[in-house]
Design a protein around this motif. Sequence first.
Motif, PDB file in Angstrom:
ATOM      1  N   THR A  64       1.112  -3.870  -6.399  1.00 42.97           N
ATOM      2  CA  THR A  64       0.387  -2.641  -6.080  1.00 42.97           C
ATOM      3  C   THR A  64      -0.548  -2.297  -7.225  1.00 42.97           C
ATOM      4  OG1 THR A  64       2.284  -1.802  -4.824  1.00 42.97           O
ATOM      5  CG2 THR A  64       0.657  -0.194  -5.517  1.00 42.97           C
TER       6      THR A  64
ATOM      7  N   VAL B 263      -8.355  -4.335  -5.166  1.00 41.60           N
ATOM      8  CA  VAL B 263      -7.506  -4.505  -3.984  1.00 41.60           C
ATOM      9  C   VAL B 263      -7.820  -5.837  -3.315  1.00 41.60           C
ATOM     10  CG1 VAL B 263      -7.008  -3.626  -1.656  1.00 41.60           C
ATOM     11  CG2 VAL B 263      -7.116  -2.048  -3.600  1.00 41.60           C
TER      12      VAL B 263
ATOM     13  N   TRP C 133      -6.009   5.595   0.831  1.00 43.72           N
ATOM     14  CA  TRP C 133      -5.950   4.175   0.482  1.00 43.72           C
ATOM     15  C   TRP C 133      -5.105   3.381   1.466  1.00 43.72           C
ATOM     16  CZ3 TRP C 133      -9.063   1.510  -2.533  1.00 43.72           C
ATOM     17  CH2 TRP C 133      -9.881   2.231  -3.391  1.00 43.72           C
TER      18      TRP C 133
ATOM     19  N   SER D 200       0.868  -1.177   0.000  1.00 39.86           N
ATOM     20  CA  SER D 200       0.000   0.000   0.000  1.00 39.86           C
ATOM     21  C   SER D 200       0.899   1.219   0.000  1.00 39.86           C
ATOM     22  CB  SER D 200      -0.883   0.004   1.248  1.00 39.86           C
ATOM     23  OG  SER D 200      -1.642   1.189   1.308  1.00 39.86           O
TER      24      SER D 200
ATOM     25  N   GLU E 200      -6.600  -0.106   2.578  1.00 38.29           N
ATOM     26  CA  GLU E 200      -5.831  -1.318   2.269  1.00 38.29           C
ATOM     27  C   GLU E 200      -5.313  -1.999   3.531  1.00 38.29           C
ATOM     28  OE1 GLU E 200      -4.648   0.223  -2.182  1.00 38.29           O
ATOM     29  OE2 GLU E 200      -3.245   0.617  -0.541  1.00 38.29           O
TER      30      GLU E 200
END
Length: 168
Positions: A37, A52, A96, A8, A100
Amino acid sequence: MYIDIFVSRPNSVDENQDQTMQRIDELLNTRGLRARTIGKTDFPNVSPMKAVEQLMRQCSGAVILGFPQAVIHEGISKPGTSNEKILKNTLLPTPWNHIEASMAFMLNLPLLVIRDQGIEGGVFDVGTTGNFIHTFQLNTQEWLGKQSFIQPFNEWHREVVENSKVRR
């Protein structure tokens, strides 16, 4: 054969942060790990959150890198409440990171959480995940060779290897 690791991190980084990312990728590779990623190594044809989730299910561990992505020079946190706080030169990571890290936590992936000095909140608050929050100056790379990073990295690596055996 590499063990996949979800990383992340922001997709937009400056030159020094990019050098740090390259060094982290090299370190992972020397340990038989491969950084994955969304937007850098993987470009799925589904919504970002679904992408994700799908990618994390292929991974045996996660690294959360809290690089500064926004600066609040002056502001107010929790306005109008008893917890109101004046903000000055506050650094924020990509949102994020929080999403994540939460998803990795829910999937029981071994987590290595690293934040830049000055990054706080959410997953970067001590005690949030039960993992130690490593704090370094991420626009430099010398911390990657320090025992204060290598020892916890080795512990996380052992967890990842064990998790990869269970996931097969």
